[in-house]
Scaffold this motif. Structure first.
Motif, PDB file in Angstrom:
ATOM      1  N   LEU A  97      -8.140   8.501  -3.524  1.00 13.37           N
ATOM      2  CA  LEU A  97      -9.091   8.671  -2.426  1.00 13.37           C
ATOM      3  C   LEU A  97      -8.555   9.579  -1.323  1.00 13.37           C
ATOM      4  CD1 LEU A  97     -10.342   4.988  -2.234  1.00 13.37           C
ATOM      5  CD2 LEU A  97     -11.639   6.973  -3.042  1.00 13.37           C
ATOM      6  N   GLY A  98      -7.304  10.009  -1.452  1.00 13.61           N
ATOM      7  CA  GLY A  98      -6.745  10.947  -0.484  1.00 13.61           C
ATOM      8  C   GLY A  98      -5.781  10.359   0.514  1.00 13.61           C
ATOM      9  N   ALA A  99      -5.475   9.076   0.388  1.00 14.01           N
ATOM     10  CA  ALA A  99      -4.502   8.455   1.281  1.00 14.01           C
ATOM     11  C   ALA A  99      -3.092   8.727   0.769  1.00 14.01           C
ATOM     12  CB  ALA A  99      -4.732   6.950   1.370  1.00 14.01           C
ATOM     13  N   LYS A 100      -2.160   8.737   1.675  1.00 14.17           N
ATOM     14  CA  LYS A 100      -0.754   8.772   1.282  1.00 14.17           C
ATOM     15  C   LYS A 100      -0.383   7.350   0.882  1.00 14.17           C
ATOM     16  CE  LYS A 100       0.511  12.649   4.135  1.00 14.17           C
ATOM     17  NZ  LYS A 100       1.458  13.197   5.102  1.00 14.17           N
ATOM     18  N   ILE A 101       0.610   7.221   0.041  1.00 11.76           N
ATOM     19  CA  ILE A 101       0.993   5.882  -0.413  1.00 11.76           C
ATOM     20  C   ILE A 101       2.467   5.625  -0.148  1.00 11.76           C
ATOM     21  CG2 ILE A 101      -0.843   5.685  -2.130  1.00 11.76           C
ATOM     22  CD1 ILE A 101       1.247   6.412  -4.266  1.00 11.76           C
ATOM     23  N   ASP A 102       2.768   4.348   0.028  1.00  2.63           N
ATOM     24  CA  ASP A 102       4.139   3.908   0.253  1.00  2.63           C
ATOM     25  C   ASP A 102       4.350   2.624  -0.538  1.00  2.63           C
ATOM     26  OD1 ASP A 102       6.721   3.912   1.642  1.00  2.63           O
ATOM     27  OD2 ASP A 102       5.935   2.136   2.653  1.00  2.63           O
ATOM     28  N   ARG A 103       5.193   2.700  -1.572  1.00  2.38           N
ATOM     29  CA  ARG A 103       5.462   1.511  -2.377  1.00  2.38           C
ATOM     30  C   ARG A 103       6.390   0.584  -1.596  1.00  2.38           C
ATOM     31  NH1 ARG A 103       4.988  -0.800  -6.975  1.00  2.38           N
ATOM     32  NH2 ARG A 103       3.908   0.882  -8.028  1.00  2.38           N
ATOM     33  N   ARG A 104       5.922  -0.633  -1.397  1.00  2.00           N
ATOM     34  CA  ARG A 104       6.734  -1.625  -0.687  1.00  2.00           C
ATOM     35  C   ARG A 104       7.837  -2.170  -1.578  1.00  2.00           C
ATOM     36  NH1 ARG A 104       2.701  -5.870   2.290  1.00  2.00           N
ATOM     37  NH2 ARG A 104       1.340  -4.310   3.214  1.00  2.00           N
ATOM     38  N   PRO A 105       8.995  -2.411  -0.971  1.00  2.00           N
ATOM     39  CA  PRO A 105      10.053  -3.073  -1.736  1.00  2.00           C
ATOM     40  C   PRO A 105       9.666  -4.535  -1.978  1.00  2.00           C
ATOM     41  CG  PRO A 105      10.736  -2.734   0.533  1.00  2.00           C
ATOM     42  CD  PRO A 105       9.416  -2.059   0.377  1.00  2.00           C
ATOM     43  N   GLU A 106      10.250  -5.119  -2.976  1.00  2.09           N
ATOM     44  CA  GLU A 106       9.948  -6.510  -3.330  1.00  2.09           C
ATOM     45  C   GLU A 106      10.174  -7.462  -2.152  1.00  2.09           C
ATOM     46  OE1 GLU A 106      11.440  -9.641  -6.661  1.00  2.09           O
ATOM     47  OE2 GLU A 106      11.192  -7.553  -7.295  1.00  2.09           O
ATOM     48  N   VAL A 150       5.126 -12.717   3.667  1.00  2.00           N
ATOM     49  CA  VAL A 150       5.604 -11.588   4.458  1.00  2.00           C
ATOM     50  C   VAL A 150       4.612 -11.331   5.592  1.00  2.00           C
ATOM     51  CG1 VAL A 150       6.149  -9.130   4.423  1.00  2.00           C
ATOM     52  CG2 VAL A 150       6.777 -10.562   2.488  1.00  2.00           C
ATOM     53  N   ARG A 151       5.147 -11.216   6.802  1.00  2.00           N
ATOM     54  CA  ARG A 151       4.296 -10.963   7.966  1.00  2.00           C
ATOM     55  C   ARG A 151       4.062  -9.459   8.125  1.00  2.00           C
ATOM     56  NH1 ARG A 151       7.449 -13.345  12.528  1.00  2.00           N
ATOM     57  NH2 ARG A 151       5.635 -12.736  13.735  1.00  2.00           N
ATOM     58  N   ASN A 152       2.902  -9.108   8.643  1.00  2.00           N
ATOM     59  CA  ASN A 152       2.563  -7.694   8.838  1.00  2.00           C
ATOM     60  C   ASN A 152       3.595  -6.970   9.685  1.00  2.00           C
ATOM     61  OD1 ASN A 152       0.238  -7.894   7.339  1.00  2.00           O
ATOM     62  ND2 ASN A 152      -1.081  -8.210   9.099  1.00  2.00           N
ATOM     63  N   ILE A 153       4.112  -7.636  10.688  1.00  2.88           N
ATOM     64  CA  ILE A 153       5.087  -6.999  11.583  1.00  2.88           C
ATOM     65  C   ILE A 153       6.348  -6.599  10.817  1.00  2.88           C
ATOM     66  CG2 ILE A 153       6.144  -9.144  12.402  1.00  2.88           C
ATOM     67  CD1 ILE A 153       5.455  -5.952  14.481  1.00  2.88           C
ATOM     68  N   GLN A 154       6.700  -7.341   9.794  1.00  2.00           N
ATOM     69  CA  GLN A 154       7.865  -6.995   8.986  1.00  2.00           C
ATOM     70  C   GLN A 154       7.625  -5.676   8.245  1.00  2.00           C
ATOM     71  OE1 GLN A 154       7.729 -11.092   7.250  1.00  2.00           O
ATOM     72  NE2 GLN A 154       9.934 -10.728   7.060  1.00  2.00           N
ATOM     73  N   VAL A 155       6.427  -5.501   7.735  1.00  2.00           N
ATOM     74  CA  VAL A 155       6.091  -4.276   7.014  1.00  2.00           C
ATOM     75  C   VAL A 155       6.049  -3.104   7.966  1.00  2.00           C
ATOM     76  CG1 VAL A 155       4.337  -3.136   5.607  1.00  2.00           C
ATOM     77  CG2 VAL A 155       4.814  -5.567   5.269  1.00  2.00           C
ATOM     78  N   VAL A 156       5.426  -3.283   9.131  1.00  2.00           N
ATOM     79  CA  VAL A 156       5.347  -2.206  10.122  1.00  2.00           C
ATOM     80  C   VAL A 156       6.740  -1.818  10.574  1.00  2.00           C
ATOM     81  CG1 VAL A 156       4.560  -1.623  12.446  1.00  2.00           C
ATOM     82  CG2 VAL A 156       3.022  -2.811  10.862  1.00  2.00           C
ATOM     83  N   ASP A 157       7.582  -2.801  10.843  1.00  2.00           N
ATOM     84  CA  ASP A 157       8.956  -2.530  11.271  1.00  2.00           C
ATOM     85  C   ASP A 157       9.711  -1.701  10.231  1.00  2.00           C
ATOM     86  OD1 ASP A 157      11.253  -2.929  13.084  1.00  2.00           O
ATOM     87  OD2 ASP A 157      12.042  -4.138  11.433  1.00  2.00           O
ATOM     88  N   GLU A 158       9.571  -2.060   8.986  1.00  2.00           N
ATOM     89  CA  GLU A 158      10.236  -1.315   7.907  1.00  2.00           C
ATOM     90  C   GLU A 158       9.690   0.101   7.797  1.00  2.00           C
ATOM     91  OE1 GLU A 158      12.709  -0.485   4.623  1.00  2.00           O
ATOM     92  OE2 GLU A 158      12.774  -2.171   6.002  1.00  2.00           O
ATOM     93  N   TYR A 159       8.388   0.263   7.929  1.00  2.00           N
ATOM     94  CA  TYR A 159       7.760   1.570   7.784  1.00  2.00           C
ATOM     95  C   TYR A 159       8.157   2.510   8.914  1.00  2.00           C
ATOM     96  CZ  TYR A 159       4.303   5.125   6.891  1.00  2.00           C
ATOM     97  OH  TYR A 159       3.684   6.322   6.623  1.00  2.00           O
ATOM     98  N   LEU A 160       8.327   1.992  10.100  1.00  2.00           N
ATOM     99  CA  LEU A 160       8.659   2.834  11.258  1.00  2.00           C
ATOM    100  C   LEU A 160      10.129   3.211  11.331  1.00  2.00           C
ATOM    101  CD1 LEU A 160       6.402   1.214  13.985  1.00  2.00           C
ATOM    102  CD2 LEU A 160       6.007   3.332  12.704  1.00  2.00           C
ATOM    103  N   ARG A 161      10.946   2.612  10.529  1.00  4.21           N
ATOM    104  CA  ARG A 161      12.389   2.922  10.546  1.00  4.21           C
ATOM    105  C   ARG A 161      12.688   4.214   9.871  1.00  4.21           C
ATOM    106  NH1 ARG A 161      16.047  -2.307  10.310  1.00  4.21           N
ATOM    107  NH2 ARG A 161      14.775  -3.567  11.651  1.00  4.21           N
TER     108      ARG A 161
END
Length: 67
Positions: free
Chosen positions: A40-49, A56-67
């Motif tokens: 659909l045209g989005a960029k993708i990011d495979r999350r680690p296990e 898993v809380r959303n803030i944990q994912v955001v924190d990892e993505y912004l690093r």
């Protein structure tokens, strides 16, 4: 599915068409979701296990993505 389309498709299309985001990124550990997002045209990011699963809380994912 809603009206013949995956719910995620509506969200991605709305974000892409909003013309306010530099990038639309979908983060998931699910290959099917990542393939849909990419098609659909989005960029993708495979999350680690370690960032996958119901506890898993959303803030944990955001924190990892912004690093």
């Amino acid at each position: 599915m809603f009206n013949g389309k995956p719910l995620l498709a509506y969200t991605i299309e709305a974000a892409l068409n909003a013309d306010v985001y530099e990038d639309v990124v979908v983060s998931s550990d699910d290959q099917e979701i990542l393939e849909l997002a990419s098609s659909l045209g989005a960029k993708i990011d495979r999350r680690p296990e370690s960032l996958s699963g119901d506890l898993v809380r959303n803030i944990q994912v955001v924190d990892e993505y912004l690093r």
